[in-house]
Structures are given as structure tokens and as C-alpha cells.
Design an enzyme around this catalytic site. Structure first.
Site, PDB file in Angstrom:
ATOM      1  N   ASP A 286      33.629 -39.602  20.758  1.00 40.27           N
ATOM      2  CA  ASP A 286      33.809 -41.013  20.698  1.00 40.27           C
ATOM      3  C   ASP A 286      32.658 -41.710  21.410  1.00 40.27           C
ATOM      4  OD1 ASP A 286      37.223 -42.489  20.928  1.00 40.27           O
ATOM      5  OD2 ASP A 286      35.334 -43.277  20.312  1.00 40.27           O
TER       6      ASP A 286
HETATM    7  C1  GLC Z   1      36.052 -46.464  19.383  1.00 40.01           C
HETATM    8  C2  GLC Z   1      37.482 -45.746  19.263  1.00 40.01           C
HETATM    9  C3  GLC Z   1      37.277 -44.730  18.171  1.00 40.01           C
HETATM   10  C4  GLC Z   1      36.319 -45.121  17.073  1.00 40.01           C
HETATM   11  C5  GLC Z   1      35.108 -45.077  17.593  1.00 40.01           C
HETATM   12  C6  GLC Z   1      33.977 -45.531  16.631  1.00 40.01           C
HETATM   13  O1  GLC Z   1      35.692 -46.515  20.892  1.00 40.01           O
HETATM   14  O2  GLC Z   1      37.903 -45.001  20.505  1.00 40.01           O
HETATM   15  O3  GLC Z   1      38.819 -44.570  17.803  1.00 40.01           O
HETATM   16  O4  GLC Z   1      36.465 -44.271  15.938  1.00 40.01           O
HETATM   17  O5  GLC Z   1      34.974 -45.946  18.784  1.00 40.01           O
HETATM   18  O6  GLC Z   1      33.922 -46.699  16.373  1.00 40.01           O
END
Ligand code: GLC
Length: 735
Positions: A286
Site C-alpha cells: 500500500d
Molecule cells: C491508499 C489506500 C489504498 C490505495 C492506495 C493507492 O493509501 O490505502 O486503498 O489503493 O493508497 O492510492
């Protein structure tokens, strides 16, 4: 490098030749050949997904962006994709024409419940209890996304949720692993179709692996701690279903599990995900969750963090460049790491081949991408889905409204197009239909006043709203929270209806006119005080672009509400967590002869509204239950049959649900486990025989010896229209 006439012409001429799906053997050969040519920095570049700032910053500032430089040097192989195709085109051209090996970029984005046509938030989509409808919505979402420069979406979110204080419940499919698993399959099929090389489909990245929704206190990113049995029985189930359905990517979650951040958790990323669930695709972190293991105090610097995540099985790093910065040096010291790098790069390149990006890197790039958005037929589907997502919570014969009556619409959500919800992709509020917009398309006599801001009272408005209400026969009042009070980093300790709205209700209530409430929210709010003051109550969530039409059609009976709750609604904040599939405990509260039971002195244990609950303008009768057997052996399928009758004059849907309860087992099991459901359409006074099937293996649970089995036990089969209201309860045995 400028975006100008030549770019537009080139984009017009992008080939749309059908991409033939390559065999696994062919892809493997191609990847091996390519890997042999790659330098270590180029391999590490494939393990890095960067962002392109300045969504429409093509033109002179384009060159300045670090993403462009990294791409040219082969040090960034994926991108948090720009929505603007012109920028996507230029960045892809850099990769193809100017990097040494010309490896195409993967462009990914968070398309969670709509790209440009807005659909209801996912918690509301789950409440349709209609996987086929959700799949159809996802086909449209995929089509719009696939024509917007994006090859893969960071969705579906598969977190099981039991705490409405957590803002991200809005992205989830609720508290039940079976419903969430059925929805997971629908998302994967809808987004990916049966051909990843198609120009109309996109790859998926299931998230957030795993148990992110169990954050203590409902506080985002907070500690998660649970037994492995709970993990496997509840939180892993939707991921297993999605992997079975072919999900192409898995995103590790921010939280730790059993003391180890998931992004660096070898047990979860290798043993569970690869060995137990058989996932062969790409794992991605993430947002900077790789380097966040320093905050988790598992690493002291980014170099350590990079090594721990690589060794744990994390293939692709988002945004924080620890892999491209530190792994080359680490490989020099330990060549075993190069083996892990090559495994990761093999999976990443394989995904790019499967998506057809080597055959046509520009496959999802269209110069006139807006032409593919918001087609009338998409808006029709979006409206139908929104109508199916509205939950009728209370109706003292006030709904549907009579079009001849003069209705006063009062509240901060009547003339409000903030109905998209968090994670709305490119959906624009100005394109959304508010309740007022919808009413203006009708001949219904109505009056309107906001009465208050969402949180800030306004005495003048309140007085004006009362004056308006006095002229009306009935009142429709809107309540709720702003669309950005749920979503990521949007946890709340107070999920009650804002005080200003309750003050307005109290004032309007003093007129002694019938009142219908409509609630807008991304989470279950506390409705205990509101519910007793209104004669009818609809939950309107955030329904997306066609929200207003869906709500007005439901209020006036053009749509008969059919949705159910995918998540329990607590009475008070102190009840949380409250969910239907809880354990019995040694002192269940249903023992009137004992004061020493698991209960509160000041509140019932039951939620205000349970999982699976929802009313209709129709009324349904369950009769003549038949079970195909009372003894179930391995390989058998239990057929649960009954007749269902619509006793009303109005066509409508019933969501028939079948739960099981193990009366004894070698470990404690929930008091109810949803194992089958069917959304049934019945015309007025129509009867149908319904049969739901539950295979023997569906009775299984991880037992005391760690074996997933039904054991030889007695089970109750419970059939009805909610998790707390059963028309039949019968017993069967497994052998
Ligand atoms: C964010 C979220 C995730 C998302 C990622 C990319 O922090 O936790 O759900 O897909 O970053 O944007």
C-alpha cells in the site's frame, strides 16, 4: 516534448487491433528472455510504481517531473496513472521509445465504485445482495476505466468490517464473509471479464490483504490482533474467493498481523497467500507501507525495510523508492536476494503480458476518452443499481408518498450533489442528480428548504423551514454526514446524527405532521434517536451520479426498495463492535433467570438494525419448507426449498437468506453463518418455489485440530428475510 497536434494525431492512430491472448508457455519464454537482458537497476525499476504529479501537467512542466526521468532510465515500471490520456500517452511513449528495453508501463488507479459514471459506495452495493447486478455495474466501470488510460484498478476492497467508526467501511462489502466473497467474485468477473487482453476490461488488485478492517477502536491504520483461526475463518475468505476468480494483484495492508506488518510478513505473503491460497500474481504494497515498517519499529532504516519486504514476498513498491534505492547494494552483499528479485520481476512482467501491454502498450489510451464516459445507458444502469441499494428501515404506512400531496423537503441533502462518497474516481459532483434536481423533473407539488447546514445550525433557516413545513401535508427530512467524513483516514468517535439536524427535526416535529427521514452516509450512523421520531426511514448511503432520481422514485413508489444491510447498525457507540455472526459465550444474555450474563445494564445486546435487515413496500410469506435430506455426507448438497408469496398489490423483491448454526463443535462457532441467499422478484400476489443449495463443505469450520471440516455434528438451518427473523428453523446432521 509538448502535447500538441502531433500527439493528438498519433493518439488518433493508436492501433486497436485485437490482442490475442498468449499461452502461459509463450509468456514464460518471453519473460525469461527479457529478464536475461535486464540489468539489476532495470529489474528493480520494474518493482517500483511511482506517481505522476500534476494530472494534466503535460507541456513544458512535463519534462520536469521525476516520473518522466525515472521512466526514461527504466527505474519506474508502473505508475499511479494519470487520468488524462495525453499524459499517459506521453509517459508510455517514454517507456517504449526512450528506455533501453522499452518495457511498457502498467498504469493503475483507484477506481472503487465508479470511474466517471458514479455507482453507489461499495457497502451499499453489497446491500443489494445481487452479485449479478454488481458484476454488471463493474463491466461499465471497467469499460470507462479501460478507455481512460488505466490498465488496472486498486479494487475491489475486500476487508471484512465490524466497526462503523472506521471510515473505510464505505468501501467494503460489510461484516459477513459469505456475502463479501460472493461480491468479491462479482467484482473480479465484472472488471476482468474473460479476457484481460480486451480493450474493455482491466486488471484487479484485491485489497487490503489482510484484516485491515479489524483495526482497534475503528481507528484507521491502528493495531490489528486476532487468532489465526479468526483470520482464516472470516477475514481471508473474500480474498480466497477473489483469487479463485482470477484476481491479478494483491495489495498488502498498512496494519501488522501477529506483530509483523503485513507488507513485511513472510507468513502472510508467502505461506498463506502463495502456498495456502495458491496466488501466483503480483503483490504490491500500500502507499509507502514498505517504509512504514520503520514506524512499526520493525526496521531502523529504509534499507532494512526494503530487505525485509523483499524477503517477505512483496513484489512491487508503491511511491516510496526504497527498492530502487537500496536493493542493488544489498544484492551485492547477498546474491540470494537476486533470486527473489527475479521472481518478483517475473510476476510483474507476466502480468504486463497478460494485460496485453507488450502487444499494445497504448491499448487503454484514447484521445477522446470523454466520449466513452457517462453514456445514457450507463446512467440508466447506475440509476437502477442506486434504486436497488436503498434500504427501507421503517415504514408506518407513510411510504410510498402520494404524488398529489404537497410535500416539504427539508434538510441539508435535498439540494446537495455531494452524493458520490469517498474514492469517487473521476465522478463529478456537478454531474450528480440531487433530490431537488430529481423533483424538478417531476410534476410533484413540493416545497424545499435546507433548514440547516450539515453541522452548523442556522436560526434563520430553521424559522424559514418551519414556515415551509406548515404549508405541507407531509415532510421529507434529510440527515447524514458529508461524503468525506468516511473513507480513508476518516474514522470518527461520534457517529450520531449531527446536533443541528436533530434540532431541526425537533422543531419540525412540533408541527405534528408525518415525517419521512432519508439518511446520507458512508457508514452506519446511530439512528436510535432519529428512528423513533419519524414515520418512515430510508438509508440513501451515497448512491452516486443518479442518487436523486433513485431516492425520489423510491419515495413515490416507482421503485420498491429491496436492499438489505450488509453491516449491523449499533444502537449506541458503546455497543461497537456489534455484528450478527458473533459467538454465544458461556453466559448468553438470553437467560432470564440469571443476572450474571453477557449483557449491558443500559442497552440490549442486539443492534438497532441487524445484518440482512431491510423492508419492502411488499410483504412476503414463507411456507412449505422442504429439506432434501436431514443427514449430509461428504459430497452431498443440501437443497433448502420453500414457497415464497408476495402478499401485496405491489411487485417487489425479497432477499431470502439461509443461515446455519452448529449446535456443538470442537471450537466455538458463530450463532449464525450466512451460507446462501437469493434475491427473488415476485409480482403482486405471485408465489414461487425457491430452492437454495448448500454443499456439505459449506458447513466446514477450522476445528480444534486445525482441520477445515464440518465434523459430524448437528446444525440448525435457519431461513428468513434477515439474520434475526427466521420463518423456519430445522435441524440436520453431518456425518
Ligand atoms: C491508499 C489506500 C489504498 C490505495 C492506495 C493507492 O493509501 O490505502 O486503498 O489503493 O493508497 O492510492
Amino acid at each position: 516534448m509538448k502535447s500538441g497536434a502531433n500527439t493528438e494525431i498519433e493518439m488518433q492512430n493508436i492501433s486497436r487491433k485485437k490482442i490475442t491472448k498468449r499461452s502461459d508457455e509463450d509468456i514464460q519464454k518471453k519473460v525469461e528472455t527479457l529478464l536475461d537482458k535486464m540489468t539489476v537497476p532495470e529489474m528493480l525499476g520494474q518493482m517500483f510504481l511511482t506517481a505522476y504529479d500534476g494530472e494534466y501537467a503535460y507541456g513544458p512542466e512535463f519534462e520536469a517531473n521525476n516520473a518522466a526521468k525515472l521512466i526514461k532510465e527504466g527505474l519506474a515500471g508502473s505508475l499511479l496513472g494519470p487520468y488524462d490520456n495525453r499524459v499517459a500517452y506521453q509517459l508510455q511513449k517514454l517507456a517504449i521509445n526512450e528506455s533501453r528495453l522499452g518495457i511498457p508501463l502498467l498504469m493503475a488507479n483507484d477506481i472503487i465504485h465508479g470511474c466517471r459514471t458514479g455507482f453507489p459506495i461499495n457497502l451499499a452495493l453489497a446491500g443489494t445482495f445481487d452479485p449479478q447486478l454488481v458484476e454488471k455495474a463493474c463491466q461499465i466501470i471497467a469499460y470507462e476505466t479501460a478507455h481512460s488510460g488505466t490498465n488496472l484498478t486498486f479494487a475491489p476492497m475486500l476487508d471484512i468490517v465490524r466497526d462503523p467508526r472506521w471510515g473505510r467501511v464505505m468501501e467494503s462489502s460489510g461484516e459477513d464473509p459469505y456475502l463479501a466473497s460472493e461480491m468479491a467474485k462479482a467484482y473480479i468477473k465484472g472488471y476482468q471479464g474473460d479476457d484481460l487482453c480486451s480493450y474493455d476490461t482491466i486488471g484487479t488488485c484485491i485489497k487490503h490483504y489482510v484484516a485491515y478492517g479489524a483495526a482497534e477502536g475503528g481507528r484507521d491504520y491502528n493495531t490489528v490482533d486476532m487468532s489465526e483461526r479468526m483470520l482464516r475463518q472470516v477475514y481471508l475468505k473474500p480474498f480466497a474467493a477473489a483469487i479463485e476468480a482470477g484476481a491479478t494483484m494483491v495489495m498488502s495492508s498498512f496494519n501488522a498481523f501477529d506483530g509483523v506488518p503485513v507488507t513485511a510478513n513472510r507468513f502472510l505473503l508467502r505461506k498463506v497467500l502463495r502456498d495456502d491460497l495458491g496466488f501466483k500474481g503480483v503483490t504490491i504494497s500500500d502507499y509507502e507501507s514498505t517504509v512504514e515498517i520503520i514506524e512499526h519499529k520493525i526496521a531502523t532504516n529504509r534499507k532494512e525495510a526494503a530487505e525485509l519486504c523483499l524477503r517477505a514476498g512483496l513484489d512491487l513498491e508503491i511511491i516510496s523508492p526504497s527498492y530502487i534505492r537500496y536493493l542493488e547494494d544489498l544484492i551485492d552483499k547477498d546474491s540470494d536476494l537476486l533470486v527473489l528479485v527475479k521472481e518478483a520481476v517475473t510476476r510483474i512482467l507476466t502480468l504486463k503480458y497478460k494485460l496485453g501491454l507488450f502487444d499494445n502498450p497504448y491499448k487503454n489510451i484514447y484521445p477522446n476518452f470523454e466520449d466513452y464516459w457517462m453514456k445514457p445507458e450507463y446512467l440508466q444502469v447506475a440509476q437502477a443499481v442506486a434504486e436497488q441499494a436503498i434500504v427501507l428501515l421503517k415504514n408506518n404506512d407513510i411510504l410510498p408518498l402520494n404524488p398529489q400531496e404537497k410535500i416539504a423537503f427539508i434538510g441539508p441533502f435535498v439540494n446537495n450533489r455531494h452524493v458520490v462518497g469517498a474514492w469517487g474516481g473521476k465522478v463529478k459532483n456537478e454531474d450528480c442528480v440531487s433530490i431537488k434536481d430529481a423533483l424538478d423533473q417531476t410534476q410533484y407539488p413540493y416545497l424545499f428548504h435546507p433548514g440547516t447546514e450539515i453541522k452548523t445550525p442556522n436560526d434563520t433557516w430553521l424559522k424559514e423551514a418551519i414556515a415551509i413545513a406548515k404549508e405541507a401535508d407531509k415532510i421529507v427530512m434529510t440527515f447524514g454526514e458529508h461524503e468525506y467524513e468516511s473513507g480513508e483516514a476518516a474514522s470518527k468517535t461520534d457517529i450520531s446524527i449531527p446536533k443541528a439536524q436533530m434540532e431541526l427535526l425537533k422543531a419540525i416535529k412540533s408541527l405534528h405532521k408525518p415525517i419521512v427521514g432519508v439518511v446520507f452516509s458512508g457508514r452506519p450512523l446511530l439512528l436510535t434517536d432519529l428512528e423513533k421520531e419519524v414515520d418512515g426511514l430510508l438509508y440513501g448511503w451515497f448512491l452516486g451520479t443518479m442518487s436523486g432520481n433513485a431516492i425520489v422514485n423510491t419515495l413515490y413508489g416507482k421503485n420498491n426498495p429491496a436492499a438489505r444491510l450488509a453491516m449491523s447498525f449499533p444502537r449506541v457507540i458503546g455497543q461497537i463492535p456489534v455484528y450478527y455472526n458473533h459467538f454465544n459465550t458461556g453466559r448468553p444474555a438470553n437467560n432470564p433467570n440469571n443476572q450474571y450474563t453477557s449483557k449491558y445494564l443500559d442497552c440490549p445486546n442486539e443492534p438497532l438494525y441487524p445484518f440482512g435487515y431491510g423492508l419492502s413496500y411488499s410483504h412476503f410469506r414463507y411456507e412449505n419448507l422442504e429439506l432434501s435430506t436431514h443427514t449430509l455426507s461428504p459430497g452431498d448438497v443440501l437443497e433448502v426449498s420453500f414457497s415464497l408469496t408476495n402478499q401485496s398489490d405491489r411487485n417487489g423483491y425479497e432477499v431470502a437468506q439461509v443461515y446455519i448454526e452448529a449446535l456443538a463443535f470442537s471450537v466455538t462457532r458463530p450463532v449464525a453463518e450466512l451460507k446462501a441467499f437469493q434475491k427473488v422478484y415476485l409480482a403482486a400476489h405471485e408465489s414461487k418455489k425457491i430452492t437454495l443449495s448448500i454443499p456439505y463443505q459449506q458447513f466446514s469450520y477450522i476445528n480444534l485440530d486445525g482441520i477445515d471440516t464440518p465434523e459430524a455434528r448437528t446444525y440448525q438451518i435457519k431461513v428468513g428475510g434477515s439474520s434475526d427473523n427466521f420463518a423456519f428453523i430445522r435441524e440436520i446432521k453431518t456425518v
